[in-house]
Design an enzyme around this catalytic site. Structure first.
Site, PDB file in Angstrom:
ATOM      1  N   ALA A 173      73.197  81.765  27.130  1.00  0.00           N
ATOM      2  CA  ALA A 173      73.353  82.726  28.231  1.00  0.00           C
ATOM      3  C   ALA A 173      74.733  82.488  28.830  1.00  0.00           C
ATOM      4  CB  ALA A 173      72.266  82.525  29.283  1.00  0.00           C
ATOM      5  N   LEU A 226      65.794  89.602  18.909  1.00  0.00           N
ATOM      6  CA  LEU A 226      65.539  90.814  19.695  1.00  0.00           C
ATOM      7  C   LEU A 226      64.322  90.609  20.593  1.00  0.00           C
ATOM      8  CD1 LEU A 226      66.031  93.709  17.087  1.00  0.00           C
ATOM      9  CD2 LEU A 226      67.616  92.958  18.850  1.00  0.00           C
ATOM     10  N   GLY A 278      71.656  92.695  34.257  1.00  0.00           N
ATOM     11  CA  GLY A 278      72.844  93.260  33.617  1.00  0.00           C
ATOM     12  C   GLY A 278      73.168  92.418  32.399  1.00  0.00           C
ATOM     13  N   CYS A 281      73.568  92.124  26.732  1.00  0.00           N
ATOM     14  CA  CYS A 281      72.513  91.971  25.719  1.00  0.00           C
ATOM     15  C   CYS A 281      71.191  92.671  26.026  1.00  0.00           C
ATOM     16  CB  CYS A 281      72.257  90.489  25.479  1.00  0.00           C
ATOM     17  SG  CYS A 281      73.680  89.662  24.784  1.00  0.00           S
ATOM     18  N   PHE A 343      77.991  90.248  36.328  1.00  0.00           N
ATOM     19  CA  PHE A 343      76.547  90.536  36.188  1.00  0.00           C
ATOM     20  C   PHE A 343      75.679  89.341  36.548  1.00  0.00           C
ATOM     21  CE2 PHE A 343      74.789  88.570  32.303  1.00  0.00           C
ATOM     22  CZ  PHE A 343      75.942  88.108  31.674  1.00  0.00           C
TER      23      PHE A 343
END
Ligand code: NAD
Ligand code: UDX
Length: 471
Positions: A173, A226, A278, A281, A343
């Site tokens: 992240a 995903l 936000g 990804c 974000f």
């Protein structure tokens, strides 16, 4: 035969390629790593002596770059040359949502994946392990394989080229990338070439415990990435939906998060209400899941994931409506201080930041915005707010529906009717609200979308306070 990876080429020097290769270089001193990109300016910035110019801001990154750059870590635009000498190639290029044509608005645009796969096919020599690091739709490994094995590149009788394709998604992240890379929850490698999987495992085994390096079939690996992002985003929409209910009922969303998060089946992470998720990804990857579901006729599943994005947009837009309502239904010519544009904290990335939509909405209502962010520069804000002709050096307040960037937090409050905290930068925890109260025009409002302010500290101030999930 298992090969020992000695030379790595990473295509794509972005938020994933740069930090990931820096951490590999720092942990594998005898592996030569070349990070390549077509964007020469980006490469120049990676090579900049002034480390504050690196294109990606991540805590701890500059120190690693300083340690390894010019030793076993190099940034270059010579894509073909570096592909030629690599045993393993990481594909870390962008995979944004398609803007036009088949699947527009949902499917991933694979044009950058295809372009760099063709470069690999044309320029590699000997056996090359091609590793999907980018997030891609499930079954993309087939696309990569068919390009690599196409007669266009293998028709030379003397060609000694062979390839295997592995999926090795990245779970870092932003803002915590270096720590995430150093201490991953797991490393996932998907593929069917056992020896090449072992070769890649050996790289990670230099710093990651063996039991955290798992391998699966290639489709599971692609879909796991995903799915992980869809699940994480779903939790944020869930808690944001509860934040609205808290505001109506007198419950406190932080207390609810704490109480439900202590249930080990739920867990405490990713339960922080905010202005809407936000980042580059979550939205893109959920849209991709939706596209895949529709493609395979799973319409109910597509609708389920669509609702996660819908709720996110609703959360972002309800904040603008709330600000407008509290300021007597009009923002025309009112000054509003915006605290944070990235974000999330600890990154200079603004992609899909809730701040973009909220600022656009406020500008549309006629507000004058004084925007502060410790890492995002004025040029980036101008790009995000579509102000191509905006003069970023302009420091005086403009007319209705304009904005300026301020460097001092306190400058943003002067004569403002409202302040909105949009990014949870640590320095916003230390704002002297007593001092702020003297700077703002009354009646003044503070809207805290990140739940950073303790309401008790506002009891004796001439400031109205609204906190997400608390009202
Ligand atoms: P990015 O836009 O920051 O970087 C991608 C880079 O690839 C760009 O600099 C671009 O110029 C370069 N590029 C594109 N085509 C090229 C080519 N043919 N040859 C050489 N360079 C080329 O993107 P990012 O944020 O680093 O994301 C990369 C991938 O990783 C995406 O698939 C993304 O979904 C995934 N991912 C991102 C994150 C994140 O937090 N940003 C986390 C996990 C996974
Ligand atoms: C995400 C995934 O976390 C990471 O595993 C993946 O590899 C890439 O996508 P990133 O987008 O960089 O990472 O940051 P993340 O920490 O997930 O935050 C995404 C957005 O959700 C931010 O806007 C953040 O503020 C928001 N968020 C996060 C919340 O609003 N509440 C939370 O509890 C957590």
């Amino acid at each position: 035969m298992k090969i020992k990876i000695k030379n790595i080429c990473c295509i794509g020097a972005g938020y994933v390629g740069g930090p990931t290769m820096a951490v590999i270089a720092d942990n594998c001193h005898n592996v030569e790593i070349n990070v390549v990109d077509l964007d020469r300016e980006r490469i120049d910035r990676w090579n900049s002596k002034d480390l504050s110019r690196l294109p990606v801001y991540e805590p701890g990154l500059a120190e690693i770059i300083e340690r390894r750059r010019g030793k076993n870590l190099n940034f270059s635009s010579s894509v073909e040359e570096k592909i030629k000498i690599a045993d393993a190639i990481f594909i870390s290029v962008n995979t944004p949502t398609k803007k036009k044509g088949l699947g527009a608005g949902k499917a991933s645009d694979l044009k950058w994946i295809e372009a760099c796969t063709r470069q690999v096919a044309a320029n590699s020599e000997g056996h090359t392990i091609v590793i999907e690091k980018s997030t891609i739709p499930v079954r993309t490994a087939n696309v990569i394989k068919s390009i690599l094995e196409s007669s266009e590149f293998l028709n030379d009788e003397n060609s000694n080229k062979t390839f295997s394709v592995l999926s090795n998604p990245e779970f870092l992240a932003e803002g915590t990338a270096i720590n995430d890379l150093l201490n991953p929850d797991r490393i996932l490698i998907g593929g069917d070439n056992y020896e090449d999987i072992e070769s890649l495992k050996d790289i990670y085994a230099n710093w990651v415990p063996n039991h955290l390096i798992i391998s699966t079939n290639v489709w599971s690996s692609e879909l796991s990435k995903l799915s992980a992002n869809a699940f994480l985003a779903q939790r944020i929409s869930s808690i944001n939906s509860i934040s609205a209910l808290c505001e109506k009922t007198g419950a406190d969303v932080e207390e609810v998060s704490l109480a439900i998060g202590l249930d080990t089946r739920i867990g405490s992470k990713f339960l922080k209400a905010g202005p809407g998720f936000g980042g580059s990804c979550f939205k893109k990857d959920i849209l991709n899941v939706i596209y895949l579901c529709e493609y395979f006729g799973l319409h109910e599943v597509a609708e389920f994931w669509e609702s996660v994005i819908k709720l996110n947009n609703w959360q972002t837009n309800r904040i603008t409506k709330l600000v407008t309502r509290k300021l007597f239904g009009t923002l025309s010519n009112k000054k509003i201080s915006i605290l944070g544009f990235a974000f999330k904290a600890n990154t200079n990335d603004t992609r899909e930041s809730a701040a973009i939509q909220i600022c656009k909405n406020l500008i549309n209502e006629g507000a004058i915005l004084l925007i502060h962010d410790p890492k995002v520069n004025g040029e980036q804000i101008a790009l995000d707010l579509n102000n191509e002709e905006f003069d970023i050096n302009k420091s005086e307040i403009g007319s209705e529906g304009t904005w300026i960037k301020v460097n001092d937090i306190y400058d943003s409050f002067v004569d403002s009717d409202a302040s909105i905290i949009l990014t949870e930068w640590e320095e916003y925890l230390n704002i002297n609200w007593d001092k702020v109260s003297n700077l703002m025009r009354k009646p003044a409002w503070v809207f805290d979308t990140r739940s950073m302010i303790d309401k008790k500290n506002f009891d004796n101030l001439d400031l109205n306070l609204w906190v997400v999930g608390k009202g």
